[in-house]
Design an enzyme around this catalytic site. Structure first.
Site, short mmCIF file in Angstrom:
data_model
loop_
_atom_site.label_atom_id
_atom_site.label_comp_id
_atom_site.label_asym_id
_atom_site.label_seq_id
_atom_site.Cartn_x
_atom_site.Cartn_y
_atom_site.Cartn_z
CB SER A 184 -0.94 0.02 1.20
OG SER A 184 -0.39 0.73 2.29
CB VAL A 185 -0.13 4.74 -0.94
CG1 VAL A 185 -1.29 4.98 0.03
CG2 VAL A 185 0.57 6.04 -1.27
CE LYS A 186 -3.17 5.47 4.47
NZ LYS A 186 -3.43 6.86 4.86
CG ASP A 187 4.48 -0.07 2.57
OD1 ASP A 187 3.64 -0.30 3.46
OD2 ASP A 187 4.85 -0.93 1.74
CB ALA A 216 4.42 3.59 7.74
#
Length: 453
Positions: A42-45, A48
């Site tokens: 996901s883009v959230k890597d 994060a």
């Protein structure tokens, strides 16, 4: 030799893919930035790891510490990768509407998962916002990430995602479309793109039950707009600091049904197996098509992988339960096909009213046909039962035959819904469907209403 020193070094540089079939009616080049190619899918890597590194740099996160965050699942996965590589513990607080797959994946990468109810106010002590903050206060040597107000979230996309999109389109991008949740992706990418070309239009995808669109258009935070919704990863009942409304040109809202349906269509028609917010995003692009010209380059970002939704959007039963599958429903047999294998719940004339009450409660139903050795001879309805109880408190010990109403009409399996609807009225709450071989099933007002698309 070419290799990454650890998994975190593989984050970013995700591909841009031309969409073809779903966007056939759009007079522009539509490209998808497919973020599922990140190691945490996901883009959230991106944000994060950026949030972790910035917290390390200023001392908020200390060696051996515990990372605590409220997450819809994807940020938790990115934090988990960072925690594993850097040697931290992780607690993820997640709402109960998120898919089981997301929860299982977080546990698989070593996170402790705390599940909270969805349908509570953000300030409620049970909400995943409140529980996250409380756990951070109670846990020694911990750091509460707070992705909503942590501006390292936006910074990650300003430093990484925005430049990637600019480079991949050779600066020809005219529109950027993305689902808005914490706001980091849209704000960071928008800031970078508008610095390079102020004419680039930024569109946010919102969902019904969220406050973003109205707030952007009116400046009013309308609590009446807040209600529970199915779509995951976008929309909010708060205004995160990461959402920079001044950088956003407009919002369009997408229904839960359309988000789910277009998530499946992306897989079936484009071969792109992505998540729920991607379905909302591509439907949003289609809703905005009048804004695009033939020479435009529209980039839509797909947040995460479809693997996190196999028990939801990619499950026919789940979709059908919510009325998201457009099965043609025209006859009696269509109304009951999903549960026609279940036995019909009945009571006998000589049974006690208390037995009928037990069955209504056990099976969570409102009507029961009454039978004797000859067949169907009456009916019990919870409304009539309540009225009878008000008149006679000893009714529970009386036989069914003393209070039963008329038997329900019996129709054939091919009877039209229109004909069935005429039979259900204030004096008659249900009909029975003859399925042959002595089998019958019941159709109620609830079944008719549930068939409305």
């Amino acid at each position: 030799m070419k290799y990454a020193k650890n998994i975190l070094e593989t984050i970013g540089n995700t591909p841009m893919v031309k969409l073809n079939k779903l966007t056939a009616g759009i007079d522009a080049l539509v490209l998808a930035k497919v973020e599922t190619f990140n190691p945490g899918n996901s883009v959230k890597d991106r944000m994060a790891v950026k949030m972790i590194e910035d917290a390390e740099a200023d001392g908020r996160l200390k060696p051996g510490g515990t990372i605590i965050e409220g997450t819809s699942g994807n940020t938790g996965m990115g934090l988990a990768l960072g925690a594993i590589v850097k040697g931290y513990k992780l607690v993820c607080v997640i709402s109960d509407k998120q898919s089981k797959e997301k929860m299982d994946i977080l546990r698989a990468v070593g996170a402790r998962v705390v599940v909270c109810p969805t349908d509570v106010e953000p300030t409620d002590p049970r909400s995943y916002y409140s529980v996250s903050k409380r756990l951070a206060q109670e846990t020694p040597n911990s750091w509460y990430v707070n992705q909503y107000d942590n501006l390292s979230n936006t910074a990650a996309h300003y430093e990484q995602t925005g430049p990637e999109i600019w480079e991949q389109t050779e600066g020809k991008i005219t529109h950027f479309v993305v689902g808005v949740g914490t706001g980091g992706t849209i704000s960071g990418v928008a800031k970078y793109l508008k610095e390079r070309n102020p004419d680039v239009k930024i569109w946010g995808i919102d969902t019904y039950g969220s406050v973003f669109k109205k707030y952007h258009e009116t400046g009013i935070f309308d609590e009446n707009e807040i209600y529970s919704y199915v779509t995951e990863g976008i929309g909010e009942d708060i205004l995160p600091k990461n959402v920079d409304f001044s950088l956003i040109d407009g919002f369009t809202k997408v229904t839960d049904k359309d988000a789910a349906v277009y998530t499946r269509r992306l897989a079936l028609e484009e071969g792109i197996f992505v998540g729920n917010s991607a379905g909302a995003a591509i439907k949003g692009v289609l809703q905005l098509k009048e804004h695009f010209k033939p020479e435009d380059v529209v980039v839509v970002l797909f947040h995460d992988s479809g693997s996190r939704y196999v028990g939801k959007m990619f499950n026919d039963d789940w979709m059908r339960e919510r009325g998201y599958l457009d099965d043609e429903i025209t006859k009696a047999e269509d109304l009951i096909k999903d549960h026609s294998d279940k036995p019909l719940i009945v009571v006998r004339t000589e049974e006690l009213v208390s037995h009928a009450i037990d069955r209504l409660r056990k099976y969570k139903i409102s009507q029961i046909p009454v039978i004797d050795v000859e067949g169907f001879v009456g009916s019990i309805d919870e409304t009539d039962l309540f009225r009878s109880y008000v008149e006679d408190k000893d009714i529970a010990e009386k036989p069914i035959k003393d209070i039963m109403g008329k038997p329900y009409p019996i129709v054939q399996a091919n009877t039209s819904i229109e004909e069935i609807s005429k039979l259900i009225n204030k004096d008659n709450q249900a009909v029975l469907v003859d399925l042959g071989d002595g089998r019958h099933h019941i159709i109620t007002k609830h079944d008719i209403i549930s068939s409305i698309k």
